[in-house]
Enzyme design. Structure first.
Site, PDB file in Angstrom:
ATOM      1  N   ARG A  59       0.737  -1.202  -0.049  1.00  9.15           N
ATOM      2  CA  ARG A  59       0.013   0.035   0.100  1.00  9.15           C
ATOM      3  C   ARG A  59       0.952   1.275   0.009  1.00  9.15           C
ATOM      4  NH1 ARG A  59      -3.464   2.767   4.442  1.00  9.15           N
ATOM      5  NH2 ARG A  59      -5.057   3.893   3.555  1.00  9.15           N
ATOM      6  N   HIS A  63       0.726   4.394  -2.661  1.00 15.12           N
ATOM      7  CA  HIS A  63       0.230   5.715  -2.238  1.00 15.12           C
ATOM      8  C   HIS A  63       1.486   6.814  -2.600  1.00 15.12           C
ATOM      9  CE1 HIS A  63      -3.121   5.430   0.951  1.00 15.12           C
ATOM     10  NE2 HIS A  63      -3.167   4.487  -0.215  1.00 15.12           N
ATOM     11  N   ASP A  64       2.665   6.054  -2.942  1.00 14.38           N
ATOM     12  CA  ASP A  64       3.817   6.829  -3.256  1.00 14.38           C
ATOM     13  C   ASP A  64       3.587   7.196  -4.699  1.00 14.38           C
ATOM     14  OD1 ASP A  64       6.306   8.229  -3.303  1.00 14.38           O
ATOM     15  OD2 ASP A  64       7.491   6.232  -3.868  1.00 14.38           O
ATOM     16  N   GLY A  69       4.306  10.749  -8.756  1.00 11.88           N
ATOM     17  CA  GLY A  69       4.867   9.569  -9.136  1.00 11.88           C
ATOM     18  C   GLY A  69       5.509   8.872  -8.156  1.00 11.88           C
ATOM     19  N   ASP A  71       8.242   8.460  -6.263  1.00 10.65           N
ATOM     20  CA  ASP A  71       9.589   9.286  -6.056  1.00 10.65           C
ATOM     21  C   ASP A  71       9.838   9.306  -4.495  1.00 10.65           C
ATOM     22  OD1 ASP A  71       7.367  10.758  -5.004  1.00 10.65           O
ATOM     23  OD2 ASP A  71       8.311  12.635  -5.606  1.00 10.65           O
ATOM     24  N   SER A  73       7.984  10.194  -2.053  1.00  4.86           N
ATOM     25  CA  SER A  73       7.812  11.326  -1.347  1.00  4.86           C
ATOM     26  C   SER A  73       7.130  11.013  -0.026  1.00  4.86           C
ATOM     27  CB  SER A  73       6.866  12.287  -2.068  1.00  4.86           C
ATOM     28  OG  SER A  73       5.949  11.514  -2.969  1.00  4.86           O
ATOM     29  N   ASN A  91      -3.007   8.522   5.025  1.00  4.12           N
ATOM     30  CA  ASN A  91      -1.657   7.944   5.120  1.00  4.12           C
ATOM     31  C   ASN A  91      -1.394   7.615   6.512  1.00  4.12           C
ATOM     32  OD1 ASN A  91      -1.075   7.412   2.520  1.00  4.12           O
ATOM     33  ND2 ASN A  91       0.361   9.415   2.321  1.00  4.12           N
ATOM     34  N   PRO A 158      -7.338   8.026  -4.426  1.00  4.03           N
ATOM     35  CA  PRO A 158      -9.039   7.567  -4.382  1.00  4.03           C
ATOM     36  C   PRO A 158      -9.352   7.147  -2.922  1.00  4.03           C
ATOM     37  CG  PRO A 158      -7.285   5.709  -5.224  1.00  4.03           C
ATOM     38  CD  PRO A 158      -6.608   7.086  -5.124  1.00  4.03           C
ATOM     39  N   HIS A 188      -6.072  -5.965  -2.614  1.00 10.90           N
ATOM     40  CA  HIS A 188      -6.673  -5.730  -1.340  1.00 10.90           C
ATOM     41  C   HIS A 188      -6.891  -7.266  -1.009  1.00 10.90           C
ATOM     42  CE1 HIS A 188      -8.677  -1.733  -1.697  1.00 10.90           C
ATOM     43  NE2 HIS A 188      -7.284  -1.691  -1.082  1.00 10.90           N
ATOM     44  N   THR A 189      -6.118  -8.250  -1.735  1.00  9.69           N
ATOM     45  CA  THR A 189      -5.788  -9.643  -1.301  1.00  9.69           C
ATOM     46  C   THR A 189      -5.114  -9.759   0.153  1.00  9.69           C
ATOM     47  OG1 THR A 189      -5.161 -11.865  -1.850  1.00  9.69           O
ATOM     48  CG2 THR A 189      -3.729 -10.220  -2.687  1.00  9.69           C
ATOM     49  N   THR A 243      -8.105 -14.577   3.477  1.00  2.00           N
ATOM     50  CA  THR A 243      -6.672 -15.184   3.555  1.00  2.00           C
ATOM     51  C   THR A 243      -5.835 -13.944   3.546  1.00  2.00           C
ATOM     52  OG1 THR A 243      -6.693 -15.154   1.219  1.00  2.00           O
ATOM     53  CG2 THR A 243      -7.283 -17.284   2.377  1.00  2.00           C
ATOM     54  N   ASP A 248      -3.503 -14.159  -3.063  1.00  3.23           N
ATOM     55  CA  ASP A 248      -4.135 -15.204  -3.884  1.00  3.23           C
ATOM     56  C   ASP A 248      -5.534 -14.300  -4.561  1.00  3.23           C
ATOM     57  OD1 ASP A 248      -5.877 -14.816  -1.948  1.00  3.23           O
ATOM     58  OD2 ASP A 248      -5.474 -16.550  -0.891  1.00  3.23           O
TER      59      ASP A 248
END
Ligand code: HEM
Length: 316
Positions: A59, A63-64, A69, A71, A73, A91, A158, A188-189, A243, A248
């Site tokens: 994640r 988010h980076d 981009g 980078d 940050s 975050n 988002p 989101h697995t 899981t 998966d």
């Protein structure tokens, strides 16, 4: 002779026109050949102590990449005069930054000033997936680190309440397609969500119904049980699939059974194209892996930095 001159000048023009930040899989082969093994060792060590590390790293990379981009940050600390991305609302729940800092320290000891924090994070995200039973791939490298990190920019991430057109817009602004949206949502697995991220679906959903009718009633009842209205337990929430530490396609299977956590996950079923992709990945782990690799490479190739930071948390 004339054709040789033409050839040489065409070559020179190509050199000038090719972007300076083009990534390549063999970028550090000569300057830091042990870089990848060093990052992998750091991720491995951290996840033996804490099984939530891989989800956090995946994640963090997402988010980076979505802000300025990929980078690095997201790795920067706030300073007296600046609140950094890290401290922006979406975050606050990112964690395991120490893994990147430890990897960077080990890499700096081997080859000082050569490897960017952004590349370390991209590699760590790949390792997080592979070490959780998911696929592995060659990561293009050569990202540079950025100097700017603003909490206010995290508004561009988002939100879990997004519908399909909001998701599409957020992804397309970064050159990512509906295929990328579905494949990458498969991230989101792994991992966990706090109650606040999905409370819109289980309390006061609409003036006429308390619970999102697209949720399976028994699944919704469980979520309401762990996240009652007015919940104050800071760590309460739900895993994103059943899981949670295994990479998966169970996330997609659960989606088709009304067992999604976020509105944004559920939104993938509201458009014929994205719904067909969800079904495809639910029935084939291989197809999901293939698509995930392709989209990860695309997302992680959004570049934006200018320098190699020596400490991932601080701009010199
Ligand atoms: C499509 C838009 C997306 C939205 C709206 C979204 C939203 C969220 C939210 C709200 C959480 C839970 C935060 C919390 O309550 O602590 C979360 C967790 C997570 N997301 Fe996403 N996400 C999206 C896409 C992605 C992508 C592209 C990836 C990676 C490829 C990803 C990987 C993860 C992971 C691994 C977690 C679990 C983190 C942990 O357990 O520490 N997400 N996401």
């Amino acid at each position: 002779m004339a054709s040789l001159v033409a050839l040489v000048s065409a070559f020179l023009i190509l050199q000038i026109l090719s972007p300076v930040d083009a990534l390549s899989t063999n970028y550090y082969d000569h300057t830091c050949p042990l870089f990848e093994a060093t990052v992998t060792a750091a991720v491995k060590k951290a996840m033996t102590n804490d099984r939530t590390v891989p989800a956090a790293l995946l994640r963090m990379h997402f988010h980076d990449c979505f802000i300025r981009g990929c980078d690095g940050s997201v790795l920067l600390n706030s300073t007296g005069g600046n609140t950094a991305e890290k401290d922006g609302p979406p975050n606050i729940s990112l964690h395991a930054f120490y893994v990147i800092d430890q990897a960077k320290k080990a890499v700096e000891a081997l080859c000082p000033g050569v490897v960017s924090c952004a590349d370390i994070l991209a590699l760590a995200a790949r390792d997080a997936v592979a070490l959780s039973g998911g696929p592995t791939w060659n990561v293009p490298k050569g990202r540079l680190d950025g100097r700017t990190s603003k909490a206010s920019d995290t508004r561009q991430l988002p939100a879990p309440t997004f519908n399909i057109s909001q998701l599409q817009q957020s992804f397309s602004q970064r050159g990512l397609s509906m295929e990328d949206l579905v494949a990458l949502s498969g991230g989101h697995t792994l991992g966990f969500a706090h109650c606040s991220s999905f409370q819109n679906r289980i309390h006061n959903f609409s003036p006429t119904t308390d619970v999102d009718p697209s949720l399976s009633p028994s699944f919704a009842a469980n979520l309401r049980n762990v996240c009652p209205l007015g919940n104050t337990a800071k760590n309460a929430g739900s895993t994103l699939d059943s899981t949670t530490t295994t990479f998966d396609n169970v996330y997609f299977k659960m989606l088709l059974q009304g067992q999604s956590i976020f509105t944004s996950d559920q939104s993938l079923l509201t458009n014929p194209q994205t719904k067909a992709l969800v079904s495809k990945y639910a029935s084939s782990q291989q197809e999901f892996n293939k698509a995930f690799i392709q989209s990860m490479i695309k997302m992680s190739s959004l570049t934006g930095g200018q320098e190699i930071r020596l400490d991932c948390k601080v701009v010199r």
